[in-house]
Design an enzyme around this catalytic site. Structure first.
Site, PDB file in Angstrom:
ATOM      1  N   ASP A   1       0.867  -1.161   0.000  1.00 25.28           N
ATOM      2  CA  ASP A   1       0.000   0.000   0.000  1.00 25.28           C
ATOM      3  C   ASP A   1       0.918   1.229   0.000  1.00 25.28           C
ATOM      4  OD1 ASP A   1      -3.243   0.581   1.549  1.00 25.28           O
ATOM      5  OD2 ASP A   1      -2.117   1.695   0.046  1.00 25.28           O
TER       6      ASP A   1
HETATM    7  C1  GLC Z   1      -4.368   4.177  -0.407  1.00 30.17           C
HETATM    8  C2  GLC Z   1      -5.265   3.037   0.030  1.00 30.17           C
HETATM    9  C3  GLC Z   1      -5.369   1.920  -0.965  1.00 30.17           C
HETATM   10  C4  GLC Z   1      -5.296   2.486  -2.360  1.00 30.17           C
HETATM   11  C5  GLC Z   1      -3.899   3.050  -2.551  1.00 30.17           C
HETATM   12  C6  GLC Z   1      -3.718   3.659  -3.942  1.00 30.17           C
HETATM   13  O1  GLC Z   1      -3.552   4.565   0.663  1.00 30.17           O
HETATM   14  O2  GLC Z   1      -4.990   2.465   1.297  1.00 30.17           O
HETATM   15  O3  GLC Z   1      -6.603   1.240  -0.728  1.00 30.17           O
HETATM   16  O4  GLC Z   1      -5.541   1.461  -3.320  1.00 30.17           O
HETATM   17  O5  GLC Z   1      -3.574   4.013  -1.557  1.00 30.17           O
HETATM   18  O6  GLC Z   1      -4.570   4.722  -4.115  1.00 30.17           O
END
Ligand code: GLC
Length: 742
Positions: free
Chosen positions: A290
């Site tokens: 993440d």
């Molecule tokens: C965010 C979220 C995740 C998302 C990623 C890209 O922090 O936790 O669910 O897909 O970043 O946007």
């Protein structure tokens, strides 16, 4: 003896020496993907390999705390092989061109985006869709989202989010499927099918990314990013299965979660990323972190610096670094120091390249850049129709005193509330490339379906009174037959980084509704929210309550369809609604304890200031008709371990209008080697019954359905007595006992 492959690679290298470059189309287009991956891998420098393990956002959208400058140069240099938050055919084509024309190896980029409940045509938030209990509808929603997103240049979505959660304080419950493991597994599978379609490589298919692995939905105190602390038994029983279901449904990628599990952040947790994901489940795709979650392991305090965090992540089995630039900055040095084996780097790169080949990007890097599709697919009439269908199915009727609903189309309505004519909130959080201007408001939806007057007055703002608003709303109520109050949260009050310690309705809105109820006119409350709310006064005093979540582009039409009875509401709660935040976590599949609640005894598991029961239980939802159930009938009262048990039940529509019912099957293992829930959902069927019609339904329970993590942590069944329960919600069930023998 030189092999064909060695000869080929030599020739390739020889050619490359002169050409100084190789075209994207080479790598033996007619060969098996594995061969093509190996051929390409053999060409790559360590830095180019690490580039394929790097993912950066463009400056088109911030879904996290940092934005890097210079990502186009990162592409040119081969330091970045994947992008997210960039879409539309024009922008994707521009960026892909850099990769396949201005780099040495011309490896095409992946383009990821959070297509969580639609790309341009926005569907209900996932928690709302879960309330439909309609797997075909949920799959359709994901299919439309992938069709539109892939028409806008994208080939990878960071969905489905499958985090089980029992805590409505956590803002990201809006993205998931609620509190139940069984329902969560079935919905995870449906969403993967919808996103990836029949085949990865089709131009309307995207790579799914199951997230957030794992147990992100159980943060202490419901506070986003907070510690997750649970036993392995609890983890494997309730939180892990939906990730497995998504992987076994074929999800191409997995995203790590921000939280720790058993004291180790998921992003550096080898038990999760290798032992379970790859060794137990055989997952062959790639794992992406993440947003900067590698870097954040330093904050977790399990590693001293970012370089070592990168080593921990790669060695744990994490393939791609989202936005952290840790692999880019340090991994080559870690390999040279022997802290990370290049063999592991190669394995990670192979996983990424394999999917790029499967997508067909080497044959045609611009296959997702079709301007014609972009013009015809986005917000198409069929997609809006599908969105309206799914939205109607997601609405839950929570109360309907004296059958005040559905309204006649001759009724004069006083429509009030800050959300009554609102469009900006309807697309909810994580709303892709949705444009709220495309939405149908409740005011528009109602007026489109009736010739009677729909008088409108917002009455108040979201959090503060409006000068003269309450008086105006009261005056409107006096002129009308019925009041419809559209109240709730703002969309950004749920989703990421949106935990709430107080899950009630904003006070000014609740006060206005209660004031309007004093006029004596029936007040129908339409809720819009991204989480279960605690609203005991509304529950007690409103004449009717419709839970509509955030329904997206077709919200107003879908709500009007239900208000006027053109669609008979069939939704059921995928998550318990507490009476107060003090009850949280409150969920249906609790265990009995040694002092189960007894209203006549102080010395039992209870509160002195509140009932134990929630406001509305898991699986609850009313209809404009009524349904009757026979007692569940097992095909045998005693069955052998390993045998499949069949349960028959006849459901009747005992009312005067056609309706759909979600018939739910629950099981209780009365005596286990560990404490067992008082009930667990193990099956459901959503059936349409014409007025007066009855249908006999059959459920099957096999050994896996009755298995659990026993005292010794083996997964299996234990002979003994079981209770089988059937009904229209977890709080109202008919029961029968059966016995399993060795
Ligand atoms: C965010 C979220 C995740 C998302 C990623 C890209 O922090 O936790 O669910 O897909 O970043 O946007």
């Amino acid at each position: 003896m030189i092999t064909y492959r060695q000869l080929f690679i030599f020739l390739l290298f020889f050619k490359g020496l002169f050409a100084g470059e190789v075209s994207a189309q080479i790598y033996r287009p007619s060969a098996a993907i594995e061969e093509r991956v190996l051929s390409l891998l053999d060409d790559m420098t360590l830095e180019e390999k690490i580039g394929q393990l790097t993912l950066y956002t463009t400056d088109w959208g911030a879904t996290g705390p940092t934005i890097r400058e210079g990502y186009k140069n990162d592409i040119r240099s081969g330091a970045c092989g994947n992008l997210f938050n960039s879409h539309t055919v024009g922008f994707v084509r521009e960026l892909q061109r850099i990769a396949v024309e201005e780099t040495r190896l011309k490896i095409p980029l992946l383009f990821g985006f959070d297509v969580i409940h639609g790309y341009k045509t926005i569907f209900p938030i996932p928690l709302g869709e879960a309330a439909s209990w309609d797997l075909a509808a949920i799959e359709k929603s994901a299919r439309v989202g992938a069709t539109e997103a892939s028409a806008a240049g994208l080939n990878w979505t960071f969905a489905p989010m499958v985090d089980i959660s029992r805590d409505p304080r956590w803002g990201r419950v809006m993205e998931g499927a609620g509190e139940d493991t069984y329902l969560g597994c079935r919905i995870a599978e449906a969403r993967v099918r919808g996103i990836q379609g029949p085949k990865i490589g089709n131009t309307d298919a995207m790579l799914a990314c199951v997230k957030h692995y794992a147990a992100y939905g159980a943060p202490l105190a419901g506070r986003d990013y907070n510690t997750v602390d649970m036993s392995e038994r609890f983890f494997r029983e309730y939180y892990l299965p939906p990730y497995e279901a998504a992987v076994r449904a074929g999800a191409a990628t997995v995203m790590t979660s921000f939280n720790d599990y058993d004291g180790v952040p998921a992003t550096g947790n080898k038990y999760l990323m290798t032992d379970i994901l790859r060794k137990e489940w055989g997952f062959r795709g790639f794992v992406v972190t993440d947003y900067t979650s590698i870097n954040e392991m330093v904050n977790h305090g399990v590693i001293a610096n970012e370089k070592e965090a990168g080593e921990l992540a790669l060695n744990a089995g994490v393939d791609m670094d989202m936005q952290g630039a840790v692999y880019q900055r340090f991994l080559a040095q870690s390999v040279r120091e022997g802290k990370v084996s290049e063999i592991l780097v190669d394995e990670a790169v192979r996983r990424v390249l394999r999917l790029k080949f499967e997508l067909g990007l080497f044959e045609n890097p611009y296959k997702f850049c079709d301007e014609t599709r972009e013009k015809t697919e986005l917000l198409s009439a069929p997609h809006r129709t599908a969105a309206r269908e799914v939205s109607r199915k997601s609405i839950v009727l929570l109360k309907n005193e004296k059958n005040v609903l559905p309204l006649k189309k001759t009724a004069k309505i006083a429509l009030v509330g800050p959300l009554a004519d609102n469009k900006t909130e309807l697309i909810g959080n994580w709303n892709g490339a949705g444009n709220s201007n495309d939405c149908i408001s409740v005011l528009e939806g109602l007026r489109a379906q009736t010739k009677a007057e729909v008088l409108f007055e917002s009455g108040c703002e979201f959090f503060v009174a409006k000068n003269g608003g309450l008086e105006a709303a009261r005056a409107l109520a006096q002129q009308a037959d019925v009041v419809v109050a559209v109240v709730g949260e703002q969309a950004m009050m749920s989703g990421e980084a949106a935990a709430r310690a107080d899950i009630s309705l904003p006070a000014v809105q609740e006060d206005m509704v209660l004031e309007l109820i004093k006029t004596g006119k029936p007040v129908i409350v339409i809720l819009m929210n991204g989480r279960p709310l605690a609203l005991p006064k509304i529950a007690e005093n409103a004449a009717a309550i419709l839970e509509t979540w955030w329904l997206g582009t077709e919200a107003g039409n879908a709500i009007a369809d239900v208000v006027y009875g053109d669609y008979n509401p069939s939704g059921k709660l995928p998550m318990t609604f507490p009476r107060s935040v003090g009850q949280v976590p409150v969920f249906y599949n609790e265990r009995n304890t040694g002092r189960p609640y007894d209203p006549n005894s102080k010395w039992t598991s209870r509160y002195i200031d509140s009932p134990n029961s929630p406001q509305w239980p898991f699986g609850f939802g009313l209809s404009y008709t009524t349904f009757g159930y026979t007692e569940p009938k097992p095909d045998k009262a005693v069955f052998k371990k390993g045998e499949t048990l069949q349960i028959a039940v006849t459901v009747s529509n005992t009312g005067s209008v056609d309706g759909e019912e979600v018939v739910q099957l629950y099981v209780r293992d009365l005596v286990g080697s560990v404490t067992r829930p008082v009930k667990e959902l193990k099956g459901f069927q959503k059936v349409l019954l014409r007025a007066g019609e009855s249908k006999k339904l059959t459920f099957k329970l096999n050994e896996h359905d009755l298995s659990f993590f026993r005292r010794d942590m083996t997964f299996g069944v234990e002979p003994g007595e079981y209770e089988i329960m059937v009904g229209g919600n977890s709080g109202d069930l008919k029961r029968v006992k059966v016995r399993m023998t060795e």
